[in-house]
Enzyme design. Structure first.
Site, PDB file in Angstrom:
ATOM      1  N   LYS A  81       0.844  -1.186   0.000  1.00 27.96           N
ATOM      2  CA  LYS A  81       0.000   0.000   0.000  1.00 27.96           C
ATOM      3  C   LYS A  81       0.885   1.244   0.000  1.00 27.96           C
ATOM      4  CE  LYS A  81      -3.629   2.352   2.676  1.00 27.96           C
ATOM      5  NZ  LYS A  81      -4.495   2.320   3.864  1.00 27.96           N
ATOM      6  N   SER A 157      -8.917   3.962   2.928  1.00 23.51           N
ATOM      7  CA  SER A 157      -7.857   4.445   2.079  1.00 23.51           C
ATOM      8  C   SER A 157      -7.165   3.356   1.280  1.00 23.51           C
ATOM      9  CB  SER A 157      -6.819   5.181   2.931  1.00 23.51           C
ATOM     10  OG  SER A 157      -6.226   4.320   3.881  1.00 23.51           O
ATOM     11  N   SER A 181     -10.024   1.713   7.050  1.00 20.39           N
ATOM     12  CA  SER A 181      -9.373   1.679   5.740  1.00 20.39           C
ATOM     13  C   SER A 181      -8.982   0.304   5.239  1.00 20.39           C
ATOM     14  CB  SER A 181      -8.135   2.583   5.749  1.00 20.39           C
ATOM     15  OG  SER A 181      -8.515   3.935   5.798  1.00 20.39           O
TER      16      SER A 181
END
Length: 482
Positions: A81, A157, A181
Site C-alpha cells: 500500500k 484508504s 481503511s
C-alpha cells in the site's frame, strides 16, 4: 496478455494466494511465471481501474528469479500500500506530491515478515492523499475505480489494494486501517478485510506507536484462509512495543479446521448516530443473523449506548495533532516548510487544526477516546462476537467523499457511513468485514464481525463457516482477469 497461456491465466484468476503458493511448492508453476501473469494482468486492467500507481516490476522479476519455494506464500505476487510498510528500494509517497521521490532505505519488520513469507511486491496501490478518506481519489494519481461498478467508490484508504485484489490482478494486497481503511474497501469490493487486535502487528522499527495504537497494518484478501495465513506470517511484536495482545496456542490457519463453539453473538440494526441503515444493508444484516442462528448460535439484538459521535470528534482532534506532526516530519525530509498548495484543502485544514490545539485540549481528547475505549469494551463484554454493518449505507458515488472540503468539522461530520469503523480502532478489538450481498447493479455489501481483544481465532473460525455456507470467491466483477 498474449505471452500468458489461457490455462495459466485461468488458474491464476481462480486461485487464492495459498493455492498459488502450493502450486509453486509442487513445482507446477514458478514464481517467475506468477509474476509475469500478475504484470500482464496489471498492464491489461489497470489503465481502466488505476489501482497500481507505483510499479516495481523489474525488482519483482529479480526476486522471482532467485526465490526458493519456502514460506506460506512462496512466489505469490502482491501489492504494497502507498501508505504502508517500508520495503527497501520501493517508493512510498502517500499520494503527496512533494514525496514523489521518497525511496525506502530499509525494511520495516512487517516488510521483513512479508518477505520471509515468500511474497513478491509488484509495486504500491493507490491511496487518497495522506489517507484520511474512505474513497481513493488523490490529486497526484487520479481516482481508482471499483471493478464491480465504476459509478461507486472502491473505498479507502486501501482502495487501490481492494480494487486490484477484486479484479484478480493479485490475490492479496497490503492494507492499513486507522478508521476503517481495511474494512471499508473490503466491503465496497466484495473482499475479506481483517483488522487485527491492537498490537498484533508491530509498528517497528520505523515507528514506536501510531495514534495511540489505533492504526493497524494487514491485508485485503479473497478468502478467509488467506487472511488467517497472512496473520500467521506477520503477527508479532518487537522488544519495547507498547501493546502486547494474547497469542493462541495454535496457528490461526490451523484453527480454521475447528468449528467455533456455540457463541453468544450480539447484533445491531440501530445506527449509533446519523441516518438509518440503507435497506440493502438491513437486508444483508438480517440474512447474516438468520445464517448464524441456523448454525446454532444465540443471537441478541443490542443498540449501542456508548456515545460514539463524541468519541469520533475526540478521535479526530487527537489525529489532527498526530497528522500535523507527521506532515512536518515529511516536510523536513523535503527540506522546506509545508505550504498550503502542497496538500488538498481538507488535509491543510487538518494540519491547521493540529497545530492550533492547546495541550489541555489535546489531553482532554485523548482522555475522551480512552473512556470510549473502556465503554465499548464493557458494552460488548457479554458477547463472544458482535455483528454490525461495515458501512451503514451503500458505497457512495465517485466524487462523494471530496477532500477539497476546507472545513475540518464539516468534513468529519459526513462520516456517519463509517460509524462502526473507528470504534474498533480506538478500542483495539479485532474486526473483520465479509461479503454478505450484492445489489441488483452489482454493488457489494459487507457486514462486520467484532471479537474480544486478542481473539482473532474465533472471528476467523466464524468467518470461515460463513464462507463455506455462502462462498463468494468465484463471484467475479465486471473488470476482472478472465
Amino acid at each position: 496478455m498474449s505471452s500468458v497461456t489461457p490455462d495459466l491465466l485461468r488458474l491464476y484468476s481462480h486461485s487464492d494466494a495459498l493455492a498459488l503458493a502450493d502450486l509453486v511448492k509442487k513445482g507446477e508453476i514458478s514464481p517467475a511465471e506468477l509474476v509475469d501473469i500478475a504484470i500482464a494482468a496489471i498492464e491489461t486492467l489497470d489503465p481502466r481501474l488505476n489501482a497500481v500507481v507505483i510499479r516495481h516490476f523489474e525488482m519483482a522479476r529479480a526476486m522471482a528469479a532467485e526465490m526458493k519455494p519456502d514460506g506460506p506464500f512462496a512466489g505469490v505476487p502482491f501489492l504494497l500500500k502507498n501508505i504502508g510498510s517500508h520495503w527497501k528500494g520501493t517508493r512510498l509517497t502517500g499520494s503527496i506530491g512533494f514525496r514523489e521521490d521518497f525511496v525506502c532505505d530499509t525494511d520495516s519488520e512487517m516488510a521483513r515478515r512479508m518477505r520471509a513469507a515468500g511474497l513478491i511486491p509488484l509495486g504500491r496501490s493507490n491511496v487518497p492523499e495522506n489517507g484520511w478518506c474512505i474513497a481513493t481519489e488523490p490529486r497526484l494519481y487520479g481516482l481508482t475505480l471499483n471493478p464491480w461498478n465504476e459509478a461507486v467508490t472502491p473505498g479507502g484508504s486501501s482502495g487501490g489494494s481492494a480494487a486490484a485484489v477484486a479484479a484478480r490482478m493479485v490475490p492479496l494486497a497490503e492494507a492499513s486501517d486507522g478508521g476503517g481503511s481495511i474494512r471499508v474497501p473490503a466491503s465496497c469490493c466484495g473482499l475479506v478485510g481483517l483488522k487485527p487486535s491492537r498490537g498484533r502487528i508491530t509498528y517497528g522499527p520505523p515507528e514506536a506507536d501510531i495514534w495511540f495504537g489505533s492504526v493497524y497494518f494487514f491485508a485485503v484478501t479473497r478468502t478467509v484462509r488467506d487472511s488467517a495465513a497472512f496473520l500467521d506470517a506477520t503477527a508479532g511484536t518487537l522488544p519495547g512495543d507498547p501493546y502486547i495482545p494474547p497469542t493462541p496456542d495454535t496457528s490461526w490457519l490451523a484453527g480454521l479446521a475447528d468449528r467455533p463453539r456455540l457463541l453468544s453473538i450480539g447484533y445491531t440494526l440501530t445506527p449509533p448516530w446519523g441516518p438509518a441503515f440503507a435497506p440493502e444493508v438491513v437486508a444483508a444484516l438480517k440474512d447474516t443473523v438468520a445464517l448464524l442462528e441456523a448454525f446454532g448460535h444465540n443471537l441478541e439484538e443490542h443498540a449501542f449506548t456508548t456515545d460514539l459521535e463524541k468519541a469520533w470528534i475526540d478521535y479526530n482532534q487527537v489525529n489532527s495533532v498526530e497528522i500535523a506532526r507527521d506532515l512536518d516530519a515529511q516536510a523536513d525530509w523535503a527540506g522546506r516548510a509545508l505550504r498550503q498548495d502542497d496538500i488538498v484543502a481538507f488535509n491543510w485544514a487538518q494540519y491547521q487544526r493540529g497545530h492550533s490545539q492547546s495541550a489541555t485540549t489535546f489531553s482532554a481528547a485523548v482522555d475522551g477516546i480512552r473512556r470510549a475505549n473502556r465503554a465499548i469494551a464493557t458494552e460488548l463484554a457479554p458477547f463472544d462476537a458482535f455483528l454490525t454493518p461495515t458501512l451503514t449505507q451503500l458505497p457512495r458515488p465517485v466524487g462523494y467523499w471530496d477532500m477539497n472540503e476546507p472545513d475540518f468539522d464539516a468534513y468529519i461530520a459526513r462520516w456517519t457511513d463509517a460509524a462502526f469503523m473507528f470504534a474498533f480502532n480506538i478500542s483495539g478489538l479485532p474486526a473483520i468485514s465479509l461479503p454478505a450481498a450484492w445489489t441488483d447493479d452489482d454493488v457489494p455489501v459487507g457486514v462486520q464481525l467484532v471479537g474480544r481483544y486478542g481473539d482473532e481465532a474465533t472471528l476467523l473460525r466464524l468467518a470461515a463457516h460463513i464462507e463455506e455456507a455462502r462462498p463468494w470467491i468465484q463471484r467475479r466483477p465486471k473488470h476482472c482477469v478472465e
